[in-house]
Design a protein around this motif. Sequence first.
Motif, mmCIF file in Angstrom:
data_model
loop_
_atom_site.group_PDB
_atom_site.id
_atom_site.type_symbol
_atom_site.label_atom_id
_atom_site.label_comp_id
_atom_site.label_asym_id
_atom_site.label_seq_id
_atom_site.Cartn_x
_atom_site.Cartn_y
_atom_site.Cartn_z
ATOM 1 N N TYR A 88 1.030 -0.814 -20.263
ATOM 2 C CA TYR A 88 2.257 -1.046 -19.505
ATOM 3 C C TYR A 88 2.595 -2.526 -19.495
ATOM 4 C CZ TYR A 88 5.667 -1.213 -15.729
ATOM 5 O OH TYR A 88 6.805 -1.436 -14.993
ATOM 6 N N SER A 89 3.801 -2.844 -19.872
ATOM 7 C CA SER A 89 4.281 -4.214 -19.833
ATOM 8 C C SER A 89 5.692 -4.198 -19.281
ATOM 9 C CB SER A 89 4.279 -4.839 -21.227
ATOM 10 O OG SER A 89 4.813 -6.135 -21.201
ATOM 11 N N ASN A 90 5.935 -4.949 -18.227
ATOM 12 C CA ASN A 90 7.243 -4.963 -17.594
ATOM 13 C C ASN A 90 7.715 -6.402 -17.466
ATOM 14 O OD1 ASN A 90 9.553 -4.532 -16.171
ATOM 15 N ND2 ASN A 90 8.550 -3.924 -14.276
ATOM 16 N N ALA A 91 8.710 -6.758 -18.253
ATOM 17 C CA ALA A 91 9.238 -8.119 -18.227
ATOM 18 C C ALA A 91 10.376 -8.264 -17.220
ATOM 19 C CB ALA A 91 9.729 -8.514 -19.609
ATOM 20 N N ALA A 92 10.737 -7.172 -16.543
ATOM 21 C CA ALA A 92 11.844 -7.228 -15.597
ATOM 22 C C ALA A 92 11.493 -8.106 -14.401
ATOM 23 C CB ALA A 92 12.199 -5.821 -15.122
ATOM 24 N N LYS A 93 12.475 -8.804 -13.890
ATOM 25 C CA LYS A 93 12.270 -9.646 -12.724
ATOM 26 C C LYS A 93 12.333 -8.809 -11.452
ATOM 27 C CE LYS A 93 14.537 -13.414 -15.163
ATOM 28 N NZ LYS A 93 15.770 -14.245 -15.275
ATOM 29 N N THR A 94 11.624 -9.254 -10.427
ATOM 30 C CA THR A 94 11.622 -8.561 -9.155
ATOM 31 C C THR A 94 11.649 -9.578 -8.019
ATOM 32 O OG1 THR A 94 10.363 -7.061 -7.700
ATOM 33 C CG2 THR A 94 9.089 -8.450 -9.195
ATOM 34 N N VAL A 95 12.169 -9.153 -6.889
ATOM 35 C CA VAL A 95 12.175 -10.017 -5.706
ATOM 36 C C VAL A 95 10.910 -9.821 -4.875
ATOM 37 C CG1 VAL A 95 14.682 -10.102 -5.551
ATOM 38 C CG2 VAL A 95 13.447 -8.278 -4.363
ATOM 39 N N GLU A 96 10.055 -8.875 -5.270
ATOM 40 C CA GLU A 96 8.861 -8.561 -4.487
ATOM 41 C C GLU A 96 7.740 -9.552 -4.819
ATOM 42 O OE1 GLU A 96 9.362 -6.446 -2.276
ATOM 43 O OE2 GLU A 96 11.079 -5.313 -3.035
ATOM 44 N N PRO A 97 7.254 -10.330 -3.852
ATOM 45 C CA PRO A 97 6.221 -11.337 -4.115
ATOM 46 C C PRO A 97 4.820 -10.742 -4.079
ATOM 47 C CG PRO A 97 6.947 -11.515 -1.840
ATOM 48 C CD PRO A 97 7.784 -10.435 -2.474
ATOM 49 N N PRO A 98 3.835 -11.465 -4.617
ATOM 50 C CA PRO A 98 2.461 -10.957 -4.689
ATOM 51 C C PRO A 98 1.643 -11.265 -3.440
ATOM 52 C CG PRO A 98 2.593 -13.021 -5.852
ATOM 53 C CD PRO A 98 3.989 -12.726 -5.360
ATOM 54 N N GLY A 99 0.432 -10.704 -3.425
ATOM 55 C CA GLY A 99 -0.487 -10.958 -2.321
ATOM 56 C C GLY A 99 -1.902 -10.563 -2.679
ATOM 57 N N HIS A 100 -2.758 -10.571 -1.679
ATOM 58 C CA HIS A 100 -4.152 -10.162 -1.854
ATOM 59 C C HIS A 100 -4.263 -8.651 -2.003
ATOM 60 C CE1 HIS A 100 -4.888 -13.955 0.622
ATOM 61 N NE2 HIS A 100 -5.516 -14.185 -0.508
ATOM 62 N N HIS A 101 -5.359 -8.213 -2.604
ATOM 63 C CA HIS A 101 -5.669 -6.796 -2.730
ATOM 64 C C HIS A 101 -5.677 -6.120 -1.364
ATOM 65 C CE1 HIS A 101 -8.853 -3.617 -4.160
ATOM 66 N NE2 HIS A 101 -7.654 -3.084 -4.020
ATOM 67 N N ALA A 102 -6.481 -6.642 -0.433
ATOM 68 C CA ALA A 102 -6.600 -6.014 0.884
ATOM 69 C C ALA A 102 -5.274 -6.043 1.635
ATOM 70 C CB ALA A 102 -7.688 -6.714 1.699
ATOM 71 N N CYS A 103 -4.554 -7.147 1.545
ATOM 72 C CA CYS A 103 -3.294 -7.261 2.274
ATOM 73 C C CYS A 103 -2.250 -6.268 1.756
ATOM 74 C CB CYS A 103 -2.754 -8.685 2.176
ATOM 75 S SG CYS A 103 -3.725 -9.907 3.080
ATOM 76 N N MET A 104 -2.194 -6.087 0.434
ATOM 77 C CA MET A 104 -1.224 -5.153 -0.125
ATOM 78 C C MET A 104 -1.603 -3.703 0.166
ATOM 79 S SD MET A 104 1.385 -6.627 -1.331
ATOM 80 C CE MET A 104 1.881 -8.333 -1.575
ATOM 81 N N LEU A 105 -2.889 -3.392 0.151
ATOM 82 C CA LEU A 105 -3.320 -2.052 0.550
ATOM 83 C C LEU A 105 -2.931 -1.787 2.001
ATOM 84 C CD1 LEU A 105 -6.864 -1.841 -1.076
ATOM 85 C CD2 LEU A 105 -4.919 -0.368 -1.621
ATOM 86 N N TYR A 106 -3.152 -2.770 2.854
ATOM 87 C CA TYR A 106 -2.796 -2.623 4.262
ATOM 88 C C TYR A 106 -1.287 -2.410 4.410
ATOM 89 C CZ TYR A 106 -2.325 -3.647 9.236
ATOM 90 O OH TYR A 106 -2.018 -3.573 10.573
#
Length: 218
Positions: A88-106
Amino acid sequence: MRLDEIPMPPAVAARPRDARGFPVLAITPWSNGTPDFAATSTARILVCAVERRCSICGTPLGKGPVWRVVAGDEAAAIARALGDGVPYSNAAKTVEPPGHHACMLYAAMVCPYLVRPTGRRGTDAAVPDARFSRGEAHGSSEGLTGAVAAFDGYEFEVAQVVLFRFGALRSFLPYALGDEHFAALREAIAALPAAAEPCPAYLLNDDSAAEDRAARYA
């Protein structure tokens, strides 16, 4: 599952709270001492992007993959690609920012928009390749509400909003209701270091401080 039964990452537990006692994300703007959960702050997102900080808790992301919650349709596209044996490769832009594994699971387990297939977007958002409207459903037509996914890294650019493009997919945890990953959340929290760097004051409840910090990077 009740909210108080869901394990909370320590850095999230240390966040400022609203009047109900809910932790407020690092990217959530404040006005007159009240957080606006229906919006995100471009200044706060920019600070997190430049300083490589988690958009949930505001503490450093560290080295290695970054995580984000992907919406239902993107989760379904990833699942189809993986099922076909296609990287899977997605070059599309997104407004959703990243975070930690635990924080995103939460977040995937407690955020009403992320955890419910019928959850609706609270605000409009637009990027060069797509528009997301207020009231738009989060879930896909294929039964996936979303997924917590890890990527090699990210790049970003600043337009009217901060736009992200993520690297190669490294992990993919789809969900229908979010609580499928209860055990994964507990394991991710248990794996966190005993002592972590605290969130800086400019990503707490003072929007003026966040905007002043972002002005360094504009």
